[in-house]
Design an enzyme around this catalytic site. Sequence first.
Site, mmCIF file in Angstrom:
data_model
loop_
_atom_site.group_PDB
_atom_site.id
_atom_site.type_symbol
_atom_site.label_atom_id
_atom_site.label_comp_id
_atom_site.label_asym_id
_atom_site.label_seq_id
_atom_site.Cartn_x
_atom_site.Cartn_y
_atom_site.Cartn_z
ATOM 1 N N LEU A 113 0.819 -1.212 0.000
ATOM 2 C CA LEU A 113 0.000 0.000 0.000
ATOM 3 C C LEU A 113 0.853 1.262 0.000
ATOM 4 O O LEU A 113 0.516 2.258 -0.650
ATOM 5 C CB LEU A 113 -0.926 -0.012 1.221
ATOM 6 C CG LEU A 113 -1.846 -1.232 1.378
ATOM 7 C CD1 LEU A 113 -2.717 -1.090 2.615
ATOM 8 C CD2 LEU A 113 -2.707 -1.439 0.134
ATOM 9 N N ASP B 9 11.157 3.713 4.910
ATOM 10 C CA ASP B 9 11.062 2.282 5.173
ATOM 11 C C ASP B 9 12.371 1.850 5.819
ATOM 12 O O ASP B 9 13.314 2.638 5.914
ATOM 13 C CB ASP B 9 10.792 1.493 3.883
ATOM 14 C CG ASP B 9 9.891 0.276 4.136
ATOM 15 O OD1 ASP B 9 10.193 -0.481 5.087
ATOM 16 O OD2 ASP B 9 8.902 0.095 3.413
ATOM 17 N N CYS C 225 1.756 4.041 6.405
ATOM 18 C CA CYS C 225 1.392 2.691 5.958
ATOM 19 C C CYS C 225 2.231 1.612 6.636
ATOM 20 O O CYS C 225 1.921 0.427 6.502
ATOM 21 C CB CYS C 225 1.567 2.564 4.444
ATOM 22 S SG CYS C 225 0.406 3.541 3.476
ATOM 23 N N TYR D 208 -2.824 -7.483 16.550
ATOM 24 C CA TYR D 208 -3.069 -6.688 15.344
ATOM 25 C C TYR D 208 -4.366 -5.896 15.463
ATOM 26 O O TYR D 208 -4.409 -4.695 15.158
ATOM 27 C CB TYR D 208 -3.117 -7.606 14.128
ATOM 28 C CG TYR D 208 -3.216 -6.884 12.814
ATOM 29 C CD1 TYR D 208 -2.132 -6.146 12.325
ATOM 30 C CD2 TYR D 208 -4.369 -6.942 12.044
ATOM 31 C CE1 TYR D 208 -2.218 -5.487 11.109
ATOM 32 C CE2 TYR D 208 -4.464 -6.291 10.832
ATOM 33 C CZ TYR D 208 -3.382 -5.559 10.355
ATOM 34 O OH TYR D 208 -3.471 -4.898 9.149
ATOM 35 N N THR E 61 -1.332 -7.335 -1.142
ATOM 36 C CA THR E 61 -0.040 -6.918 -0.629
ATOM 37 C C THR E 61 0.939 -8.081 -0.780
ATOM 38 O O THR E 61 0.540 -9.209 -1.078
ATOM 39 C CB THR E 61 -0.158 -6.529 0.858
ATOM 40 O OG1 THR E 61 -0.593 -7.690 1.588
ATOM 41 C CG2 THR E 61 -1.165 -5.411 1.044
#
Length: 324
Positions: A17, A36, A134, A230, A265
């Site tokens: 994403l 990242d 993200c 999560y 993904t």
Amino acid sequence: MRYAKMSAIVTGAASGLGRATATRLAAAGMHVVLVDLPTSDGAAVAEELRTNRPGASAAGGSDVAASGSGAGSAPPAAAAQAVARTSRRRTDRRTDKHLPRIEFAPADVTDEKQVAAAVGLATELAPLRVVVNCAGIATPAKLLGRDGPLDLAAFDRVLRVNVLGTVNVTRLAAQAMADDAGAGRGSPRGPGAGAGTASVTRDDAVPDRGVIINTASVAAFDGQIGQPAYAASKGAIHSLTLPLARELARYGIRVNTIAPGIFETPLMLGLPERARASLGEQVPYPQRLGLPDEFAQLVESIAENAYLNGETIRLDGAIRMAPR
């Protein structure tokens, strides 16, 4: 796009994403800082986006001299074509200098110094106006598993990356956005409004300093068995949305959240084709996995709509997850 020619930060931008979002924002004309981990493909993705930017020069290498003893030996038509090619290449090089910058900032979103460096880079490129979080992880584990109770360290890691990481990026980016004294009070967006014009409705309105878009999940509402960490982390992101939107309103900063369903993904693409098809069949319509660019499209729409604030939007094809 409302924020063209300004800068954006996208975390988790090396894949999935985040990568789709960085790609779309770059195509819209924004300077984009991809955040990242240092071990990610962030540098390669940034280079790919630079190459594919609209208006980027496709010409490469040195100009080829006309054959023969000298330029004058080439036929007039060939000489004219050579001059035209050279002129185009020179124009391309000049244009490249004015193209949006695409930069990779290696960072762990939970690290204050690394994130501060990424924010600093974005503000050097242009006023920071769009922040998209993200970055996140998912470590499935039951509260009571075969090996005993849930490992607290594993639970803590998920919350740390997904919640603390999002808050860390949001707080540092919000500070940079709030400190921007150059935010303008433009006319309302509409026909004739220029790119990058702040959207306000009155001369005395708070200047538009941009939008922060966080990523939750349908797990925040339909958490499945094996997802306590999560689901808790994504529920926290949803719960943060309204209080942050209320607080940052005084600075002209909007805060919204996207809660995606099942998307294509890298994690999903690693599953067997039959498993992916089965997951897609659970979606009422369209009966498939979501596409990363559909997530990115919603990011762009949120950025463009100045009245959309304090909201969590489900992007899931109307799926409601079963217990398992």
